[in-house]
Motif scaffolding. Structure first.
Motif, PDB file in Angstrom:
ATOM      1  N   VAL A  22       0.833  -1.206   0.000  1.00 33.76           N
ATOM      2  CA  VAL A  22       0.000   0.000   0.000  1.00 33.76           C
ATOM      3  C   VAL A  22       0.872   1.263   0.000  1.00 33.76           C
ATOM      4  N   GLU A  23       1.911   1.247   0.824  1.00 36.99           N
ATOM      5  CA  GLU A  23       2.673   2.493   1.016  1.00 36.99           C
ATOM      6  C   GLU A  23       3.830   2.683   0.045  1.00 36.99           C
ATOM      7  N   ALA A  24       4.389   1.582  -0.445  1.00 39.08           N
ATOM      8  CA  ALA A  24       5.678   1.743  -1.141  1.00 39.08           C
ATOM      9  C   ALA A  24       5.778   1.045  -2.486  1.00 39.08           C
ATOM     10  N   VAL A  25       4.665   0.510  -2.980  1.00 44.58           N
ATOM     11  CA  VAL A  25       4.751  -0.192  -4.263  1.00 44.58           C
ATOM     12  C   VAL A  25       3.719   0.359  -5.238  1.00 44.58           C
ATOM     13  N   PRO A  26       4.116   1.351  -6.038  1.00 46.72           N
ATOM     14  CA  PRO A  26       3.178   1.871  -7.020  1.00 46.72           C
ATOM     15  C   PRO A  26       2.888   0.790  -8.065  1.00 46.72           C
ATOM     16  N   GLY A  27       1.707   0.806  -8.606  1.00 47.21           N
ATOM     17  CA  GLY A  27       1.392  -0.180  -9.650  1.00 47.21           C
ATOM     18  C   GLY A  27       0.748  -1.444  -9.114  1.00 47.21           C
ATOM     19  N   ALA A  28       0.603  -1.529  -7.781  1.00 45.28           N
ATOM     20  CA  ALA A  28      -0.063  -2.703  -7.213  1.00 45.28           C
ATOM     21  C   ALA A  28      -1.207  -2.254  -6.321  1.00 45.28           C
ATOM     22  N   GLU A  29      -2.259  -3.048  -6.322  1.00 44.27           N
ATOM     23  CA  GLU A  29      -3.374  -2.744  -5.433  1.00 44.27           C
ATOM     24  C   GLU A  29      -3.788  -4.043  -4.752  1.00 44.27           C
ATOM     25  N   VAL A  30      -3.855  -4.039  -3.419  1.00 44.53           N
ATOM     26  CA  VAL A  30      -4.282  -5.247  -2.703  1.00 44.53           C
ATOM     27  C   VAL A  30      -5.800  -5.271  -2.721  1.00 44.53           C
ATOM     28  N   ILE A  31      -6.360  -6.215  -3.502  1.00 40.90           N
ATOM     29  CA  ILE A  31      -7.828  -6.228  -3.647  1.00 40.90           C
ATOM     30  C   ILE A  31      -8.480  -7.367  -2.869  1.00 40.90           C
ATOM     31  N   ALA A  32      -7.659  -8.328  -2.389  1.00 38.83           N
ATOM     32  CA  ALA A  32      -8.246  -9.460  -1.649  1.00 38.83           C
ATOM     33  C   ALA A  32      -7.246  -9.989  -0.633  1.00 38.83           C
ATOM     34  N   VAL A  33      -7.775 -10.486   0.477  1.00 38.17           N
ATOM     35  CA  VAL A  33      -6.928 -11.140   1.478  1.00 38.17           C
ATOM     36  C   VAL A  33      -7.629 -12.435   1.897  1.00 38.17           C
ATOM     37  N   ALA A  34      -6.833 -13.405   2.360  1.00 32.22           N
ATOM     38  CA  ALA A  34      -7.414 -14.653   2.855  1.00 32.22           C
ATOM     39  C   ALA A  34      -6.725 -15.056   4.137  1.00 32.22           C
ATOM     40  N   ASP A  35      -7.526 -15.472   5.114  1.00 32.37           N
ATOM     41  CA  ASP A  35      -6.985 -15.956   6.376  1.00 32.37           C
ATOM     42  C   ASP A  35      -8.119 -16.666   7.091  1.00 32.37           C
ATOM     43  N   PRO A  36      -7.837 -17.833   7.692  1.00 33.13           N
ATOM     44  CA  PRO A  36      -8.902 -18.499   8.456  1.00 33.13           C
ATOM     45  C   PRO A  36      -9.324 -17.683   9.689  1.00 33.13           C
ATOM     46  N   ASP A  37      -8.440 -16.819  10.154  1.00 37.67           N
ATOM     47  CA  ASP A  37      -8.757 -15.945  11.291  1.00 37.67           C
ATOM     48  C   ASP A  37      -9.478 -14.697  10.763  1.00 37.67           C
ATOM     49  N   GLN A  38     -10.814 -14.729  10.875  1.00 39.48           N
ATOM     50  CA  GLN A  38     -11.659 -13.675  10.290  1.00 39.48           C
ATOM     51  C   GLN A  38     -11.308 -12.271  10.772  1.00 39.48           C
ATOM     52  N   ALA A  39     -11.097 -12.148  12.077  1.00 42.21           N
ATOM     53  CA  ALA A  39     -10.870 -10.824  12.654  1.00 42.21           C
ATOM     54  C   ALA A  39      -9.571 -10.234  12.107  1.00 42.21           C
ATOM     55  N   ARG A  40      -8.559 -11.103  12.035  1.00 43.09           N
ATOM     56  CA  ARG A  40      -7.260 -10.664  11.528  1.00 43.09           C
ATOM     57  C   ARG A  40      -7.373 -10.280  10.044  1.00 43.09           C
ATOM     58  N   ALA A  41      -8.132 -11.103   9.300  1.00 44.65           N
ATOM     59  CA  ALA A  41      -8.307 -10.844   7.871  1.00 44.65           C
ATOM     60  C   ALA A  41      -9.013  -9.509   7.647  1.00 44.65           C
ATOM     61  N   LEU A  42     -10.032  -9.245   8.460  1.00 47.15           N
ATOM     62  CA  LEU A  42     -10.786  -7.997   8.319  1.00 47.15           C
ATOM     63  C   LEU A  42      -9.904  -6.784   8.579  1.00 47.15           C
ATOM     64  N   LYS A  43      -9.064  -6.912   9.594  1.00 47.84           N
ATOM     65  CA  LYS A  43      -8.161  -5.812   9.942  1.00 47.84           C
ATOM     66  C   LYS A  43      -7.195  -5.541   8.772  1.00 47.84           C
ATOM     67  N   ALA A  44      -6.700  -6.638   8.195  1.00 48.67           N
ATOM     68  CA  ALA A  44      -5.769  -6.505   7.075  1.00 48.67           C
ATOM     69  C   ALA A  44      -6.480  -5.904   5.859  1.00 48.67           C
ATOM     70  N   ALA A  45      -7.726  -6.336   5.648  1.00 46.00           N
ATOM     71  CA  ALA A  45      -8.484  -5.825   4.498  1.00 46.00           C
ATOM     72  C   ALA A  45      -8.711  -4.327   4.643  1.00 46.00           C
ATOM     73  N   GLN A  46      -8.930  -3.898   5.870  1.00 56.57           N
ATOM     74  CA  GLN A  46      -9.112  -2.460   6.116  1.00 56.57           C
ATOM     75  C   GLN A  46      -7.828  -1.694   5.841  1.00 56.57           C
ATOM     76  N   ALA A  47      -6.710  -2.287   6.287  1.00 54.13           N
ATOM     77  CA  ALA A  47      -5.413  -1.629   6.053  1.00 54.13           C
ATOM     78  C   ALA A  47      -5.159  -1.475   4.555  1.00 54.13           C
ATOM     79  N   ALA A  48      -5.750  -2.378   3.768  1.00 49.67           N
ATOM     80  CA  ALA A  48      -5.578  -2.305   2.317  1.00 49.67           C
ATOM     81  C   ALA A  48      -6.639  -1.410   1.674  1.00 49.67           C
TER      82      ALA A  48
END
Ligand code: ISE
Length: 335
Positions: A22-48
């Motif tokens: 997100v902060e240092a790689v132009p040309g990339a966009e994080v559009i999806a995340v996967a993790d069995p730990d829902q809460a952790r995944a949601l937090k990461a998705a928000q960061a993206a």
């Protein structure tokens, strides 16, 4: 058009890669995340910035919206997930190790060779660190002459409770194993491990530290103090001794204060801080490779070769002997 990246695993490294993308790689966009730990995944998705959340990594890999995949899930999941990416024909950035065993690494190599195109970049980030790159340039310039010794120190502040004695080789010293191959441009030929008394600061059951002695095809000796319970901070040192001079890894920039009659330099807390620039550079290189249609950087073959040597180190601790290492020559895809 940005490369749409899916990130599998949102633990320590997954979350860090998301932040870097997100902060240092132009040309990339994080559009999806996967993790069995829902809460952790949601937090990461928000960061993206609002990425889609999957619980099933294969669903993310198969999603038509995802162009390229970052794998930062637990080690034993790397092999099946990288294979799934290869099957889907998607570029993949995989955290080290490539797979849990050398045999499993070779299965990934075979699958990539069968596709005939490099799609896998492995997370040996130190190759992207300007300090190590400067050491390689110095060696190649000839100013220090032919190499004789590579002295390495690899100290972590502490190891997580699940860290095993075998991981000292496969997870920690594997970085120096890779660097020795990359920096010196020769394969390693043997491994010996010396075991001093265990530190009282190591957690119960962990045999720490170890002293590894490797040799390469030019008879250069590489020694690696590997100490993951060093307490005071994250400290990585490296010196290459040649016939006419030596070159050392520069210390990381650090705040220095002078007070109460003493000079004080801060020591990094862990690898994310110490190698932040290298992590950003490796992901930029991977995104550039993805855009170009073929990734470069540390390959599946490098992951396999490093794992073979890490396994020889483990065997050396069991037998106390010097274990010879012999690697076949890499398939043409990796030459
Ligand atoms: C960790 O997995 C890393 O890759 C770090 O770079 C290394 O210093 C640490 O020992 C490993 O556990």
């Amino acid at each position: 058009v940005a490369i749409a990246v899916g990130v599998v695993g949102t633990g320590v490294m997954g979350a860090d890669h998301i932040r870097t993308l997100v902060e240092a790689v132009p040309g990339a966009e994080v559009i999806a995340v996967a993790d069995p730990d829902q809460a952790r995944a949601l937090k990461a998705a928000q960061a993206a910035g609002g990425a889609r959340v999957h619980t099933e990594p294969r669903e993310l890999i198969g999603s038509a919206a995802v162009n390229a995949v970052v794998i930062a899930s637990p080690d034993e999941t790397h092999e099946p997930l990288v294979l799934a990416c290869l099957e889907a024909g998607k570029p993949v950035f995989c955290e080290k190790p490539l797979a849990a065993t050398a045999a499993a690494c070779l299965r990934v190599v075979d699958a990539e060779v069968a596709r005939g195109r490099r799609l896998v970049q492995l997370g040996f980030m130190r190759r992207f660190d300007p300090g190590y790159q400067g050491m390689k340039r110095t060696l190649e310039s000839g100013t220090i002459g032919r190499p004789l010794f590579l002295h390495c120190v690899h100290r972590n502040r502490e190891a997580p409770p699940w860290f095993t004695s075998a991981m000292l080789f496969s997870d920690s010293a594997v970085h120096e194993i890779d660097l020795a191959r990359w920096l010196l441009g020769r394969e390693l030929t043997s491994a010996t491990v010396h075991t001093p008394r265990s530190s009282s600061q190591a957690h119960p059951g962990l045999r720490d530290p170890r002293f590894i002695v490797l040799r390469n095809a030019d008879d250069v000796i590489i020694d690696v103090e590997t100490f993951v319970s060093a307490r005071y901070g994250y400290d990585i040192r490296c010196e290459l001794v040649g016939e006419r001079g030596t070159v050392a890894l520069p210390a990381p920039p650090s705040v220095t204060s002078w007070a109460a009659g003493a000079e004080r330099r801060e020591v990094p807390g862990d690898w994310r801080e110490r190698f932040a620039g290298a992590y950003a550079a490796e992901l930029r290189a991977w995104v550039a490779g993805t855009e170009a249609g073929e990734v470069g950087g540390p390959s599946a073959w490098d992951g396999y070769a490093a794992q073979v040597v890490a396994e020889a180190c483990l065997e050396a601790t069991v037998t106390g002997q010097t274990i010879p290492v012999s690697l076949p020559s890499p398939p043409p895809l990796y030459r």
